[in-house]
Every structure is written in structure tokens, then in C-alpha cells.
Write a protein that holds these residues in place. Structure first.
Motif, PDB file in Angstrom:
ATOM      1  N   PRO A  62       1.058  -1.125   0.201  1.00  0.00           N
ATOM      2  CA  PRO A  62      -0.086   0.092   0.048  1.00  0.00           C
ATOM      3  C   PRO A  62       0.920   1.225   0.127  1.00  0.00           C
ATOM      4  CG  PRO A  62      -0.957  -1.553   1.530  1.00  0.00           C
ATOM      5  CD  PRO A  62       0.733  -2.060   0.996  1.00  0.00           C
ATOM      6  N   VAL A  63       0.348   2.157  -0.520  1.00  0.00           N
ATOM      7  CA  VAL A  63       1.171   3.711  -0.732  1.00  0.00           C
ATOM      8  C   VAL A  63       0.393   4.550   0.121  1.00  0.00           C
ATOM      9  CG1 VAL A  63       1.813   5.376  -2.173  1.00  0.00           C
ATOM     10  CG2 VAL A  63       1.736   2.906  -3.098  1.00  0.00           C
ATOM     11  N   SER A  64       1.290   5.102   0.952  1.00  0.00           N
ATOM     12  CA  SER A  64       0.706   6.179   1.887  1.00  0.00           C
ATOM     13  C   SER A  64       0.549   7.629   1.512  1.00  0.00           C
ATOM     14  CB  SER A  64       1.532   6.261   3.096  1.00  0.00           C
ATOM     15  OG  SER A  64       2.827   6.818   2.880  1.00  0.00           O
ATOM     16  N   ALA A  65       1.334   8.109   0.518  1.00  0.00           N
ATOM     17  CA  ALA A  65       1.126   9.328  -0.112  1.00  0.00           C
ATOM     18  C   ALA A  65       1.121   9.242  -1.621  1.00  0.00           C
ATOM     19  CB  ALA A  65       1.790  10.333   0.303  1.00  0.00           C
ATOM     20  N   PRO A  66       0.231   8.549  -2.283  1.00  0.00           N
ATOM     21  CA  PRO A  66       0.650   8.214  -3.731  1.00  0.00           C
ATOM     22  C   PRO A  66       0.504   9.411  -4.748  1.00  0.00           C
ATOM     23  CG  PRO A  66      -1.835   7.907  -3.317  1.00  0.00           C
ATOM     24  CD  PRO A  66      -0.907   8.145  -1.846  1.00  0.00           C
ATOM     25  N   VAL A  67       1.164   9.362  -5.681  1.00  0.00           N
ATOM     26  CA  VAL A  67       0.877  10.127  -6.923  1.00  0.00           C
ATOM     27  C   VAL A  67       0.237   9.429  -8.117  1.00  0.00           C
ATOM     28  CG1 VAL A  67       2.313  11.188  -8.964  1.00  0.00           C
ATOM     29  CG2 VAL A  67       3.176  11.101  -6.593  1.00  0.00           C
ATOM     30  N   TYR A  68      -1.042  10.076  -8.366  1.00  0.00           N
ATOM     31  CA  TYR A  68      -1.727   9.287  -9.198  1.00  0.00           C
ATOM     32  C   TYR A  68      -1.392   9.597 -10.872  1.00  0.00           C
ATOM     33  CZ  TYR A  68      -4.987   8.739  -5.242  1.00  0.00           C
ATOM     34  OH  TYR A  68      -5.468   8.353  -4.036  1.00  0.00           O
ATOM     35  N   PRO A  69      -1.687   8.636 -11.741  1.00  0.00           N
ATOM     36  CA  PRO A  69      -2.291   7.064 -11.372  1.00  0.00           C
ATOM     37  C   PRO A  69      -1.124   6.195 -10.835  1.00  0.00           C
ATOM     38  CG  PRO A  69      -2.097   7.473 -13.713  1.00  0.00           C
ATOM     39  CD  PRO A  69      -1.415   8.898 -12.980  1.00  0.00           C
ATOM     40  N   TYR A  70      -1.650   5.071 -10.298  1.00  0.00           N
ATOM     41  CA  TYR A  70      -0.639   4.198  -9.692  1.00  0.00           C
ATOM     42  C   TYR A  70      -1.336   2.763  -9.619  1.00  0.00           C
ATOM     43  CZ  TYR A  70      -2.559   4.336  -4.958  1.00  0.00           C
ATOM     44  OH  TYR A  70      -3.409   4.209  -3.810  1.00  0.00           O
ATOM     45  N   ALA A  71      -0.803   1.961  -9.684  1.00  0.00           N
ATOM     46  CA  ALA A  71      -1.233   0.482  -9.769  1.00  0.00           C
ATOM     47  C   ALA A  71      -0.600  -0.247  -8.420  1.00  0.00           C
ATOM     48  CB  ALA A  71      -0.850  -0.299 -11.050  1.00  0.00           C
ATOM     49  N   GLN A  72      -1.158  -1.297  -7.833  1.00  0.00           N
ATOM     50  CA  GLN A  72      -0.926  -1.882  -6.822  1.00  0.00           C
ATOM     51  C   GLN A  72      -1.379  -3.308  -6.607  1.00  0.00           C
ATOM     52  OE1 GLN A  72      -1.717   0.166  -3.105  1.00  0.00           O
ATOM     53  NE2 GLN A  72      -4.030  -0.497  -3.259  1.00  0.00           N
ATOM     54  N   VAL A  73      -0.770  -4.440  -6.115  1.00  0.00           N
ATOM     55  CA  VAL A  73      -1.130  -5.517  -6.114  1.00  0.00           C
ATOM     56  C   VAL A  73      -2.047  -5.449  -4.865  1.00  0.00           C
ATOM     57  CG1 VAL A  73      -0.565  -7.963  -5.241  1.00  0.00           C
ATOM     58  CG2 VAL A  73       0.921  -6.832  -6.731  1.00  0.00           C
ATOM     59  N   SER A  74      -3.420  -5.790  -4.985  1.00  0.00           N
ATOM     60  CA  SER A  74      -4.277  -5.781  -3.793  1.00  0.00           C
ATOM     61  C   SER A  74      -4.592  -7.052  -3.385  1.00  0.00           C
ATOM     62  CB  SER A  74      -5.656  -5.118  -4.166  1.00  0.00           C
ATOM     63  OG  SER A  74      -6.281  -5.829  -5.241  1.00  0.00           O
ATOM     64  N   LEU A  75      -4.373  -8.315  -3.944  1.00  0.00           N
ATOM     65  CA  LEU A  75      -4.688  -9.520  -3.363  1.00  0.00           C
ATOM     66  C   LEU A  75      -3.814 -10.485  -4.177  1.00  0.00           C
ATOM     67  CD1 LEU A  75      -6.793 -11.641  -2.069  1.00  0.00           C
ATOM     68  CD2 LEU A  75      -7.942 -11.740  -4.296  1.00  0.00           C
ATOM     69  N   HIS A  76      -3.244 -11.486  -3.581  1.00  0.00           N
ATOM     70  CA  HIS A  76      -2.427 -12.643  -4.139  1.00  0.00           C
ATOM     71  C   HIS A  76      -3.022 -13.949  -3.173  1.00  0.00           C
ATOM     72  CE1 HIS A  76       1.622 -14.474  -5.581  1.00  0.00           C
ATOM     73  NE2 HIS A  76       0.492 -15.073  -5.760  1.00  0.00           N
ATOM     74  N   GLU A  77      -3.988 -14.534  -3.902  1.00  0.00           N
ATOM     75  CA  GLU A  77      -4.487 -15.834  -3.130  1.00  0.00           C
ATOM     76  C   GLU A  77      -3.915 -17.076  -3.936  1.00  0.00           C
ATOM     77  OE1 GLU A  77      -9.063 -15.653  -2.660  1.00  0.00           O
ATOM     78  OE2 GLU A  77      -8.854 -17.312  -4.463  1.00  0.00           O
ATOM     79  N   LEU A  78      -3.761 -17.965  -3.107  1.00  0.00           N
ATOM     80  CA  LEU A  78      -2.923 -19.170  -3.572  1.00  0.00           C
ATOM     81  C   LEU A  78      -4.045 -20.639  -3.093  1.00  0.00           C
ATOM     82  CD1 LEU A  78      -0.273 -20.183  -4.450  1.00  0.00           C
ATOM     83  CD2 LEU A  78       0.163 -20.573  -2.278  1.00  0.00           C
ATOM     84  N   ARG A  79      -4.210 -21.270  -4.228  1.00  0.00           N
ATOM     85  CA  ARG A  79      -4.802 -22.597  -3.896  1.00  0.00           C
ATOM     86  C   ARG A  79      -4.266 -23.848  -4.776  1.00  0.00           C
ATOM     87  NH1 ARG A  79     -10.413 -20.457  -6.585  1.00  0.00           N
ATOM     88  NH2 ARG A  79     -10.912 -18.951  -5.083  1.00  0.00           N
ATOM     89  N   PRO A  80      -4.207 -24.797  -3.921  1.00  0.00           N
ATOM     90  CA  PRO A  80      -3.487 -26.060  -4.087  1.00  0.00           C
ATOM     91  C   PRO A  80      -4.052 -26.763  -5.505  1.00  0.00           C
ATOM     92  CG  PRO A  80      -5.045 -26.593  -2.191  1.00  0.00           C
ATOM     93  CD  PRO A  80      -5.075 -25.191  -2.512  1.00  0.00           C
TER      94      PRO A  80
END
Length: 132
Positions: free
Chosen positions: A41-59
Motif C-alpha cells: 500500500p502507498v501512503s502518499a501516492p502520486v496518481y495514477p498508480y497500480a498496486q497488488v491488492s490480493l495474492h490468493e493461492l490454491r492447491p
């Protein structure tokens, strides 16, 4: 499930995707150079930006073939007035992922593709969030 343990696979895959996306000229044209594509997460972002919001793992796989299914959500956050612009930014990310030769060291990718995308306006009325 004995075939599930793939130590380091999550980090290796996420790092490989982010490295490829950050190096893409189209991504840099929208998200700056160096590209504002983050895994935290970015505390003081410059827009636009992208971030990983989820990384889910399934067997996946079997007892003698360790494998896993990863679901990684990337979010694009903009303060542009238009949903179209946010969708264009997501399209650039999508193309970068589709065009990249992503090969995390020590692991093999069987299938990698974007599945879903959507753009919504957040409660502040100014920020658009796209999810890919």
C-alpha cells in the motif's frame, strides 16, 4: 495435501509479474518512469498508480506434482474524470502481462492470463479504482 508446498513460489511469481509490468513502455507512459506499480500500500501516492491488492493461492496438482493456482489482483487508482481513461490504463497493464515472457526462476507457469476487469468510482467522488 502433500503436493501443495512450493516454498517461495508466491514471491517469485509476483516479483516476475511486477518486473515485467514495470519494464513495459506502455505502462511507463501512463504510470511514469520508474513505473508507479507497487506491491505494498502507498501512503502518499502520486496518481495514477497500480498496486497488488490480493495474492490468493490454491492447491493444485497431485501428490507427486506440486502445483498451485495463483490469483493476483492488480488495482489501478486514478483521479482522472473519465472511466474510459481508467479502463485504458488497465488495458495497458493487461497488454503488458499478456505480452511478457514471465518466467519466475525455479518455477514453471502453465497458464497466465487476465480473467476479469472492472472500474468503480470510490466514495470520495474523485478516485476511480480499476481491478484487473
Amino acid at each position: 495435501m502433500s503436493g501443495f508446498a512450493l516454498p517461495g513460489a508466491e514471491t517469485a511469481l509476483q516479483d516476475a509479474i511486477l518486473t515485467a509490468v514495470r519494464a513495459d513502455a506502455g505502462v511507463k507512459s501512463i504510470f511514469g518512469d520508474p513505473a508507479r506499480v507497487f506491491d505494498e500500500p502507498v501512503s502518499a501516492p502520486v496518481y495514477p498508480y497500480a498496486q497488488v491488492s490480493l495474492h490468493e493461492l490454491r492447491p493444485g496438482g497431485g501428490a507427486d506434482t506440486p502445483s498451485a493456482e495463483h490469483r493476483i489482483d492488480l488495482q489501478v487508482l486514478t483521479r482522472w474524470a473519465s472511466r474510459r481513461d481508467a479502463k485504458d490504463a488497465m488495458g495497458v497493464l493487461r497488454k503488458a502481462i499478456e505480452d511478457a515472457e514471465i518466467a519466475p526462476s525455479g518455477y514453471r507457469i502453465v497458464l497466465l492470463f487476465p480473467v476479469f476487469s472492472d472500474v468503480v468510482r470510490l466514495r470520495d467522488g474523485r478516485t476511480l479504482r480499476g481491478t484487473l
